[in-house]
Design an enzyme around this catalytic site. Structure first.
Site, PDB file in Angstrom:
ATOM      1  N   HIS A  56      42.469  53.938  38.414  1.00  0.00           N
ATOM      2  CA  HIS A  56      43.574  52.881  38.498  1.00  0.00           C
ATOM      3  C   HIS A  56      43.298  51.655  37.780  1.00  0.00           C
ATOM      4  O   HIS A  56      42.116  51.481  37.167  1.00  0.00           O
ATOM      5  CB  HIS A  56      43.762  52.736  40.055  1.00  0.00           C
ATOM      6  CG  HIS A  56      42.768  51.827  40.727  1.00  0.00           C
ATOM      7  ND1 HIS A  56      41.554  52.430  41.021  1.00  0.00           N
ATOM      8  CD2 HIS A  56      42.968  50.599  41.238  1.00  0.00           C
ATOM      9  CE1 HIS A  56      41.111  51.261  41.630  1.00  0.00           C
ATOM     10  NE2 HIS A  56      41.717  50.401  41.867  1.00  0.00           N
ATOM     11  N   HIS A  58      43.385  48.400  38.192  1.00  0.00           N
ATOM     12  CA  HIS A  58      42.804  47.161  38.592  1.00  0.00           C
ATOM     13  C   HIS A  58      41.504  46.620  37.849  1.00  0.00           C
ATOM     14  O   HIS A  58      40.721  47.512  37.521  1.00  0.00           O
ATOM     15  CB  HIS A  58      42.173  47.279  40.112  1.00  0.00           C
ATOM     16  CG  HIS A  58      43.577  47.098  41.234  1.00  0.00           C
ATOM     17  ND1 HIS A  58      43.247  47.587  42.412  1.00  0.00           N
ATOM     18  CD2 HIS A  58      44.792  46.471  40.793  1.00  0.00           C
ATOM     19  CE1 HIS A  58      44.469  47.309  42.976  1.00  0.00           C
ATOM     20  NE2 HIS A  58      45.375  46.775  42.039  1.00  0.00           N
ATOM     21  N   ASP A  60      38.639  45.233  38.375  1.00  0.00           N
ATOM     22  CA  ASP A  60      37.372  45.731  38.661  1.00  0.00           C
ATOM     23  C   ASP A  60      36.924  47.037  38.602  1.00  0.00           C
ATOM     24  O   ASP A  60      35.857  47.353  38.734  1.00  0.00           O
ATOM     25  CB  ASP A  60      37.030  45.081  40.035  1.00  0.00           C
ATOM     26  CG  ASP A  60      37.864  45.879  40.993  1.00  0.00           C
ATOM     27  OD1 ASP A  60      39.392  46.102  40.753  1.00  0.00           O
ATOM     28  OD2 ASP A  60      37.404  45.971  42.205  1.00  0.00           O
ATOM     29  N   HIS A  61      37.870  47.856  37.826  1.00  0.00           N
ATOM     30  CA  HIS A  61      37.760  49.173  37.605  1.00  0.00           C
ATOM     31  C   HIS A  61      37.876  49.469  36.027  1.00  0.00           C
ATOM     32  O   HIS A  61      37.448  50.547  35.562  1.00  0.00           O
ATOM     33  CB  HIS A  61      38.399  50.213  38.258  1.00  0.00           C
ATOM     34  CG  HIS A  61      38.172  50.179  39.882  1.00  0.00           C
ATOM     35  ND1 HIS A  61      37.692  51.266  40.666  1.00  0.00           N
ATOM     36  CD2 HIS A  61      38.455  49.279  40.657  1.00  0.00           C
ATOM     37  CE1 HIS A  61      37.528  50.792  41.758  1.00  0.00           C
ATOM     38  NE2 HIS A  61      37.982  49.644  41.947  1.00  0.00           N
ATOM     39  N   HIS A 114      47.387  52.858  46.942  1.00  0.00           N
ATOM     40  CA  HIS A 114      46.616  51.499  46.488  1.00  0.00           C
ATOM     41  C   HIS A 114      47.113  51.021  45.503  1.00  0.00           C
ATOM     42  O   HIS A 114      47.580  49.706  45.474  1.00  0.00           O
ATOM     43  CB  HIS A 114      45.155  51.749  46.297  1.00  0.00           C
ATOM     44  CG  HIS A 114      44.273  50.617  45.921  1.00  0.00           C
ATOM     45  ND1 HIS A 114      43.956  49.611  46.619  1.00  0.00           N
ATOM     46  CD2 HIS A 114      43.741  50.480  44.833  1.00  0.00           C
ATOM     47  CE1 HIS A 114      43.416  48.757  45.937  1.00  0.00           C
ATOM     48  NE2 HIS A 114      43.035  49.396  44.908  1.00  0.00           N
ATOM     49  N   ASP A 133      39.763  53.708  44.932  1.00  0.00           N
ATOM     50  CA  ASP A 133      39.862  52.733  45.890  1.00  0.00           C
ATOM     51  C   ASP A 133      40.944  53.317  46.906  1.00  0.00           C
ATOM     52  O   ASP A 133      41.772  52.684  47.743  1.00  0.00           O
ATOM     53  CB  ASP A 133      40.564  51.366  45.590  1.00  0.00           C
ATOM     54  CG  ASP A 133      39.563  50.436  44.802  1.00  0.00           C
ATOM     55  OD1 ASP A 133      38.198  50.913  44.852  1.00  0.00           O
ATOM     56  OD2 ASP A 133      39.861  49.373  44.304  1.00  0.00           O
ATOM     57  N   HIS A 171      33.851  51.159  46.254  1.00  0.00           N
ATOM     58  CA  HIS A 171      33.055  49.749  46.741  1.00  0.00           C
ATOM     59  C   HIS A 171      32.378  50.142  47.893  1.00  0.00           C
ATOM     60  O   HIS A 171      32.306  51.001  48.761  1.00  0.00           O
ATOM     61  CB  HIS A 171      34.293  48.951  47.257  1.00  0.00           C
ATOM     62  CG  HIS A 171      35.014  48.210  46.350  1.00  0.00           C
ATOM     63  ND1 HIS A 171      34.988  46.972  45.830  1.00  0.00           N
ATOM     64  CD2 HIS A 171      36.167  48.719  45.650  1.00  0.00           C
ATOM     65  CE1 HIS A 171      35.818  46.704  44.781  1.00  0.00           C
ATOM     66  NE2 HIS A 171      36.761  47.827  45.000  1.00  0.00           N
TER      67      HIS A 171
END
Ligand SMILES: [Zn+2]
Length: 255
Positions: A56, A58, A60-61, A114, A133, A171
């Site tokens: 996805h 985001h 942090d990915h 998400h 996530d 995570h």
């Protein structure tokens, strides 16, 4: 098993993953939270990065994609429904598509909720799933772009994978998730046993991931929203499962 996995921490609590096909020497990074730990894992294993499989959009990915692509000219595979929000995409995929990492074949499962276009990658021959996530061990992702009903349907898809599927999430949240899960099912003995195991793993400096889908079904309250005792415990006996799920998710947001 033809697939080898490397798991390593990234950023504050993200996981980085490499999946490697011994036969062809192909190696994929699942998401790219940041470039440096991925590079370190590649160097340590002697593998060469051929692909990045994105779950996805985001940051942090995806934050490491540009640097890794420049260094390795690897292919970037991303979810069709949010590819425009991900840098340097070469190939977009959706439900039922197959993504090859060398000779390894991953099936795309759309798991929105998400984010609107979130996907997971399931390698049936190896019984491995990378779920980003959407599903966490003893938890699930926040419902940010979708609806609770959509997220519940996504979780049902992952719950339907073979029990011995090992899943890898985005995570390390397991410890906090267990503390919350105990408020929903204080008498769940399997959950209590998992809590002890997680305490041991973390004390030894180890990751609590991967976890098995079969075990997760007995422990994770978000996968158990259609059980009468779970509905009862949140005061929603007789309600549709997605509403029970929504209530549990809402409680977790405030926990
Ligand atoms: Zn996310």
């Amino acid at each position: 098993m033809a697939a080898e996995i490397r798991l390593f921490p990234c950023l504050s609590d993200n996981f980085g993953y490499l999946i490697h096909d011994d036969a062809t020497k192909a190696t994929a990074s699942i998401d790219a939270p940041e470039a440096a730990p991925v590079e370190a894992a590649l160097t340590a294993s002697g593998w060469k990065l051929t692909d990045i499989l994105v779950t996805h959009h985001h940051g942090d990915h995806t934050g490491g994609i540009a640097q890794l692509k420049e260094a390795h000219q690897c292919r970037v595979v991303a979810p069709r429904n949010e590819a425009q929000r991900i840098p340097l995409v070469d190939e977009t995929v959706g439900e039922g598509d197959t993504v090859k990492v060398g000779a390894l074949a991953g099936r795309v499962i759309e798991t929105p909720g998400h984010t609107a276009g979130h996907i997971s990658y399931f390698f049936p021959a190896e019984k491995l799933a990378f779920v980003g996530d959407t599903l966490f061990s003893i938890g699930c992702g926040r419902v940010i772009e979708g609806t609770p009903e959509m997220m519940w349907q996504s979780l049902l898809k992952l719950r339907g994978l073979p029990d011995d599927t090992q899943f890898f999430c985005g995570h390390e949240y397991t410890d906090a998730n267990i503390r919350f899960a105990k408020t929903i099912e204080p008498d769940n003995k399997v959950l209590a046993a998992r809590a002890d195991e997680v305490k041991r793993l973390l004390a030894a400096g180890k990751a609590t991931i991967p976890a098995a889908i079969g075990a997760e079904k007995a422990e994770n309250p978000f996968l158990r929203a259609d059980l009468p005792e779970v509905a009862q415990s949140v005061g929603l006996a007789g309600s549709p499962a997605w509403k029970v799920f929504a209530e549990i998710r809402e409680r977790k947001n405030r926990f």
